[in-house]
Design a protein around this motif. Sequence first.
Motif, mmCIF file in Angstrom:
data_model
loop_
_atom_site.group_PDB
_atom_site.id
_atom_site.type_symbol
_atom_site.label_atom_id
_atom_site.label_comp_id
_atom_site.label_asym_id
_atom_site.label_seq_id
_atom_site.Cartn_x
_atom_site.Cartn_y
_atom_site.Cartn_z
ATOM 1 N N PHE A 125 0.820 -1.212 0.000
ATOM 2 C CA PHE A 125 0.000 0.000 0.000
ATOM 3 C C PHE A 125 0.852 1.261 0.000
ATOM 4 N N THR A 167 -7.113 -5.227 -2.732
ATOM 5 C CA THR A 167 -6.943 -3.780 -2.589
ATOM 6 C C THR A 167 -5.850 -3.254 -3.510
ATOM 7 N N SER A 168 -4.862 -4.086 -3.828
ATOM 8 C CA SER A 168 -3.813 -3.650 -4.750
ATOM 9 C C SER A 168 -4.390 -3.361 -6.131
ATOM 10 N N PHE A 203 -6.913 -0.115 -5.609
ATOM 11 C CA PHE A 203 -6.483 1.194 -5.118
ATOM 12 C C PHE A 203 -5.022 1.549 -5.398
ATOM 13 N N GLN A 259 -7.146 -9.895 1.059
ATOM 14 C CA GLN A 259 -7.326 -8.443 1.088
ATOM 15 C C GLN A 259 -6.178 -7.729 0.389
#
Length: 446
Positions: free
Chosen positions: A103, A127-128, A131, A123
């Motif tokens: 992140f 999420t990579s 976002f 997750q």
Amino acid sequence: MKIACLSLVEIFPDYVLGGSQNILRKIILGLRENNINVRLFSPKNDNPKSFIGDVEIENKLSLKGSFPSPFEIPLYELQSLQEELDKISSWADRLYFHGDGWFMRNEFVDSTTISGIHDLVYQESVTSVMFSESDKIIVPSNYLRDTIKSSLSNEKFNQTNISVIKNSIDNFSKSISINDSISNDNLILLFPHRPDIRKGLNNAIKISLEFIHTKNWNSVTLKVPKFNENLDKDEKNSSYIDQELKNEFISSGGNILFHDWIPLNQMSDYYKSGDLTLCPGNFIESFGLVPLESLSNGTPAICSSVGAFREFDGFDGLKVIPYGDTKSFVKKGLELLSSKDEILAGRERVILNYDLNSMIDHYIEVFTNPSFKENYKSNTNQFYSKIDGKNYDLSPWCFINNNKIYHDYKGWLDSFENKFKIIDKEIFFVDNISQKALDEKILISS
């Protein structure tokens, strides 16, 4: 070209903890064989210095070293991690995030970043994709690419640069012998998976018990790896076994052989030791290394029709079965066990179509020119539906079997059973449940 490969979990020189780490190992060795300067970074640990080929596993990253929440560390460790990432970014021409989950994209704003996504379950990878910006995303299957395409808005997907690079299969023997398993006294079934309950160990025991009921063999043995706790870096792993089911299997003449975790260089012999490999879980596989590796060593496999396993439908030597259908697993397994020619044809197809050199060449092309954008080819052999004059496609994470719908993320959708019919690939819903099909993400906009 200098490439830095970053892993959120620990890397071991002789063992791999799943298909993703197996592929990372091949990438490292393949890059070095092509004289590319590569370094491999993983979380800090107390292990002695070790290597993959001539590449040191540099255990320098201040991370927890396991899933989930690999960044669940003290704030001062994050500061140390930031400083180490600055050094890595300054050295490398390319940063390759294997499995991604990073992140801290502001640390890489001036770097060329390539994200290797090997699932859309955890997750960190989900999420990579959603976002975190990368110059390139690599996925191992059309299923994963289509899932990303169908999940994102058109605008978001068009901003995403995705390449599909199929994983390779290379740990097979050059010569094999395929016996008539039906005539053997003992049937040996393989369950070569980590102890994630979603991989389907209890289903494998059910299937093994059903094989006993066929009375074709004096005994049935199910081989299951014991997972070394020192290697276990996924807190979602669980060795839960239905004891009542296990006892019934054993009392019926079955045998469960728990063995040590198999080193990578012994996997070929392991696959050859079995008659049939079982992949009966509901884990959403992004590729399917196990059935292909098994088949390449002359042992056929039967898989749940979940995730990327569905891409093996019609593949010689492999059978894809609706999840949880124990009797169909056994029926198709019996067919495979007496299909020597089909197994040999499937083995040759694996060796031809999943070549290591082709995989490495494709990775090098992507690392060399990550900005190149491959054309997206949509699935033209797709079920669809028309609602209020608008066309919708069946989601890539859904599968229709007779009068039922399976959803990779939700399982069998009982409320849709017998509530639709199909004519020439078009789905017609009854009882005014079309809107519910949209709400459940069974259908997505064309």
